[in-house]
Design an enzyme around this catalytic site. Structure first.
Site, short mmCIF file in Angstrom:
data_model
loop_
_atom_site.label_atom_id
_atom_site.label_comp_id
_atom_site.label_asym_id
_atom_site.label_seq_id
_atom_site.Cartn_x
_atom_site.Cartn_y
_atom_site.Cartn_z
N GLU A 70 5.65 -1.84 1.65
CA GLU A 70 4.08 -1.59 1.67
C GLU A 70 3.90 -0.76 2.91
O GLU A 70 4.52 -0.72 3.76
CB GLU A 70 3.25 -3.05 1.94
CG GLU A 70 1.90 -3.06 2.12
CD GLU A 70 1.23 -4.31 2.43
OE1 GLU A 70 0.17 -4.34 2.08
OE2 GLU A 70 2.22 -5.33 2.82
N LYS B 52 -3.77 -2.95 -4.59
CA LYS B 52 -3.45 -4.47 -4.03
C LYS B 52 -4.98 -5.11 -4.39
O LYS B 52 -5.99 -4.72 -3.87
CB LYS B 52 -3.04 -4.54 -2.56
CG LYS B 52 -2.80 -5.78 -2.07
CD LYS B 52 -2.40 -5.69 -0.91
CE LYS B 52 -1.89 -6.94 0.04
NZ LYS B 52 -1.47 -6.88 1.40
N CYS C 143 2.71 -7.24 -1.28
CA CYS C 143 2.71 -8.43 -0.32
C CYS C 143 2.12 -9.65 -0.62
O CYS C 143 2.52 -10.46 -1.24
CB CYS C 143 2.15 -7.59 1.13
SG CYS C 143 2.76 -8.50 2.58
N VAL D 2 4.49 -11.12 7.35
CA VAL D 2 4.68 -11.87 8.68
C VAL D 2 4.84 -13.14 8.67
O VAL D 2 5.21 -13.69 9.51
CB VAL D 2 3.46 -11.15 9.28
CG1 VAL D 2 3.37 -9.66 9.47
CG2 VAL D 2 2.28 -11.59 8.87
#
Length: 267
Positions: free
Chosen positions: A38, A109, A141, A168
């Site tokens: 991304e 997205k 993501c 993350v």
């Protein structure tokens, strides 16, 4: 069919350097479908709208898509990569598909994560694309959190989920294995590595890029510290068999009318 991921450590704002590095690595291979992270060309932690305005690009007219298209055609690659798109005064966190013949498709997205909501406009539809004889489903993501996304793409014929990411959280990669089992599809998650510290914001990315088969088995993976290019050979037709057991079919066993009825009662 050869599929793979390129795990990278982008430098924030260094678009030409990031694109050149990716192209240099990908020049080593040909005849494959490769997923990149991304926002691979710009980095992730925008501080303000002025930054994104200066770094987002038009599609197909911008530098990044132009360079990736030349690479795809020269090396006979199908590429899926994340970038910031500028379109009619809005900015989108986009996944771009460039085919080996230069065809371009864009997915914006839908599910924006955390501070992305400050800068990006949410997409309004999902996207599957053809790569030779294979059908790819595009997601970005945080879309992994919502099982509906993978199911919609699979119902639309996707055999391989292409998942550019800046992950993350520590459990997304495991969740993608579940998405493969739920839908009997392959998935390529291309994550980034490294940390970004910009102003008061700081993030460390988890790496762990992976290729997963329809049974949830990991065919290739990367660690959390090194840039990595991995390519494997698959039989994409494995994703066409939706039998969970001899007597259970993942799509034919669905009860969409019941789901809709239950959803109405909850409103």
């Amino acid at each position: 069919m050869r599929i793979g991921f390129l795990q990278l450590r982008p430098r924030f704002g260094e678009v030409r350097e990031n694109v050149r590095k990716a192209a240099t690595i990908l020049n080593k291979i040909s005849d494959a479908t490769i997923v990149l992270p991304e926002l691979f060309n710009v980095g992730y932690l925008f501080r303000n709208e002025e930054e994104i305005a200066s770094l987002a690009e038009a599609i197909p007219g911008g530098y990044t898509v132009s360079e990736m298209r030349k690479l795809a055609e020269r090396k006979r690659l199908n590429l899926v990569f994340g970038m910031a798109q500028k379109h009619k005064g809005a900015y989108y966190n986009a996944a771009v598909f460039v085919s080996s013949k230069g065809k371009i498709e864009v997915y914006r997205k839908v599910h924006l994560f955390d501070r992305e909501k400050l800068f990006f406009t949410r997409g309004s539809s999902f996207k599957t694309v053809s790569a030779g004889d294979a059908r790819l489903g595009l997601l970005v993501c945080y879309d992994w959190v919502f099982p509906e996304v993978s199911r919609i793409l699979a119902l639309d014929g996707a055999q391989i989920l292409c998942h550019p990411s800046n992950l993350v959280l520590p459990y997304a990669q495991d969740a993608m294995r579940t998405r493969c089992i739920e839908n009997r599809v392959f998935a390529i998650t291309a994550n980034r590595i490294g940390s970004e510290h910009r102003g008061a914001a700081s993030l460390t990315f988890t790496g762990g890029s992976q290729i997963v088969d329809p049974a949830g088995r990991i065919l290739a993976s990367a660690g959390d510290r090194s840039e990595s290019l991995r390519v494997v050979e698959i039989d994409v037709a494995e994703a066409d068999d939706k039998h969970f057991t001899p007597n259970n079919h993942l799509f034919k066993d669905r009860a969409p009318r019941l789901y809709a009825s239950l959803a109405r009662t909850k409103r």
